[in-house]
Design a protein around this motif. Structure first.
Motif, mmCIF file in Angstrom:
data_model
loop_
_atom_site.group_PDB
_atom_site.id
_atom_site.type_symbol
_atom_site.label_atom_id
_atom_site.label_comp_id
_atom_site.label_asym_id
_atom_site.label_seq_id
_atom_site.Cartn_x
_atom_site.Cartn_y
_atom_site.Cartn_z
ATOM 1 N N GLN A 160 -23.504 24.356 -11.717
ATOM 2 C CA GLN A 160 -22.350 23.781 -12.419
ATOM 3 C C GLN A 160 -21.480 24.884 -13.023
ATOM 4 O O GLN A 160 -20.248 24.874 -12.871
ATOM 5 N N ILE B 74 -22.525 17.968 -7.303
ATOM 6 C CA ILE B 74 -23.756 18.715 -7.043
ATOM 7 C C ILE B 74 -24.823 17.786 -6.480
ATOM 8 O O ILE B 74 -25.509 18.120 -5.493
ATOM 9 N N GLU B 75 -24.982 16.614 -7.081
ATOM 10 C CA GLU B 75 -25.984 15.664 -6.586
ATOM 11 C C GLU B 75 -25.666 15.228 -5.159
ATOM 12 O O GLU B 75 -26.564 15.124 -4.311
ATOM 13 N N ARG C 97 -29.385 23.186 -11.373
ATOM 14 C CA ARG C 97 -28.203 22.340 -11.591
ATOM 15 C C ARG C 97 -27.231 22.995 -12.576
ATOM 16 O O ARG C 97 -26.018 23.053 -12.339
ATOM 17 N N VAL C 98 -27.773 23.486 -13.696
ATOM 18 C CA VAL C 98 -26.913 24.095 -14.713
ATOM 19 C C VAL C 98 -26.234 25.344 -14.167
ATOM 20 O O VAL C 98 -25.024 25.552 -14.365
ATOM 21 N N PRO D 69 -21.003 17.750 -11.845
ATOM 22 C CA PRO D 69 -22.412 17.331 -11.729
ATOM 23 C C PRO D 69 -22.654 16.276 -10.654
ATOM 24 O O PRO D 69 -23.634 16.366 -9.902
ATOM 25 N N ASP D 70 -21.759 15.290 -10.519
ATOM 26 C CA ASP D 70 -21.919 14.286 -9.461
ATOM 27 C C ASP D 70 -21.757 14.922 -8.088
ATOM 28 O O ASP D 70 -22.450 14.545 -7.125
#
Length: 397
Positions: free
Chosen positions: A357, A273-274, A353-354, A270-271
């Motif tokens: 991921q 992706i950001e 995002r999901v 997740p980090d």
């Protein structure tokens, strides 16, 4: 100063240039440092490139209006009937109705189908020494996801994807949507119209049915609003999301230490992706139209002028981010503009995002080591988005 100006060629920023598609970041830096409020003759629009200016414009919808469209090159008939191309109060009505359809339940429902789709497409790549991340993985995954969410007939998948890809493109020579691109939009609008008509007769447990039946205080979405929302979401969901997933893979191929860290600890995805949304977002530039004169950085932009908000540049602004040209998955890049901001912050950001991921949890398990086959990439020609047409990866060390 005058002598220096004579020796230097006149700076130009052409959002239709293949060179900008390939690497916009050097030009963005010149814009931020020397021309933070720049008139692009090629685009016929102003360009804002610094983080604070782009964010301020996103937050001031009364001045920087979306009602004449938010795409740098807009499709006829779209402005005013979608979330991205309308202002409050119309925007607020649309967002409330659409948000009521996109429930938390819908988000939770995509997790297992997305994972199953990722595993199936990765299984088809088993033992292949090279593969196209776009054509053989990310685009197939996003098509599967959209078709699942909207309960679309599977036999149309290839044609839907082909037209979605054409819709995001712009002709770099004529600097506008070509007849082929406009035809793709019309095809998608007709496709959505038929879907809406059929689903009204036989609603189901899917996102399209939710759009049709969504109701707040007795008010529902108009058929045209549903059709254009579906048209836009299919375009963005298939091509923009696939493009971002591909760029995420490109970032990991170019930064093996980051890839190795994610393989060792998938909780970091997740980090990462950001940071990818900040470092190299697929949503590079969107448009607004001024409702009043604005003076900024010594320039006067007139009411009625179009303004390009360069998200991709704002996300590399050293005034906001330390060492912005470094890809650092440990960075907490929460204030990036990869999904826009203000009232027009992307409604599908959590789904994006999901899905990303899950795509990379499965990819990094199946293919923990990969590298680029080609240094030179062929990029989708677009004044809004940035993504590779193909991304050939070599598996193994």
């Amino acid at each position: 100063m005058a002598e220096t100006s004579e020796k230097r060629p006149k700076f130009r920023f052409d959002p239709y240039s293949p060179a900008i598609d390939a690497d916009p970041f050097p030009a963005y830096k010149v814009l931020r440092d020397e021309h933070p409020c720049f008139w692009s003759e090629e685009a016929g629009k102003w360009v804002l490139s610094r983080y604070d200016d782009v964010l301020a414009a996103l937050q001031d919808w009364r001045t920087y209006s979306s009602a004449k469209g938010n795409l740098v090159d807009e499709f006829p008939g779209r402005a005013g009937s979608t979330l991205g191309s309308s202002d409050p109060p119309r925007h607020d009505r649309l967002r409330a109705l659409i948000q009521s359809a996109v429930t938390k339940r819908a988000l939770e429902h995509i997790i297992e189908p997305a994972r199953a789709s990722a595993k199936a497409h990765l299984a088809a790549l088993a033992d292949k020494p090279t593969f196209d991340l776009v054509g053989e993985y990310t685009s197939k995954l996003t098509v599967d996801l959209l078709f699942y969410l909207f309960a679309l007939p599977e036999e149309g998948a290839a044609e839907v994807r082909e037209n979605a890809v054409l819709m995001v493109q712009t002709d770099p020579v004529t600097r506008q949507k070509s007849p082929e691109h406009l035809a793709a939009f019309q095809w998608m609008a007709d496709y959505a119209e038929k879907l809406v008509a059929a689903r009204k007769l036989e609603p189901g447990d899917d996102l399209l049915s939710n759009f049709i039946t969504a109701e707040i205080d007795g008010e529902k979405l108009l058929d045209k609003e549903v059709q254009l929302t579906v048209t836009t979401l299919i375009m963005a969901g298939i091509e923009s999301l696939s493009g971002f997933m591909a760029i995420f893979g490109l970032n990991l191929a170019d930064h093996p230490e980051a890839r190795q860290a994610l393989v060792a600890n998938p909780a970091l995805i997740p980090d990462a992706i950001e940071e990818s949304l900040r470092f190299n977002t697929s949503a590079q530039r969107f448009k607004r139209t001024l409702t009043r004169d604005v003076e900024l950085h010594g320039q006067v932009m007139k009411a009625g002028d179009a303004v390009i908000l360069a998200y991709g540049s704002a996300n590399r602004d050293e005034r906001m981010f330390t060492d912005p040209d470094t890809y650092d998955i440990a960075r907490k890049a929460k204030r990036h503009l990869g999904f826009g901001g203000g009232v027009h912050a992307c409604l599908g950001s959590m789904i994006g995002r999901v899905a990303t991921q899950i795509a990379y949890e499965e990819l990094l398990k199946a293919v923990p080591e990969f590298s680029r086959v080609n240094e030179e990439l062929d990029w989708v020609p677009s004044s809004n988005f940035r993504s590779p047409k193909r991304l050939m990866l070599r598996t193994g060390g």
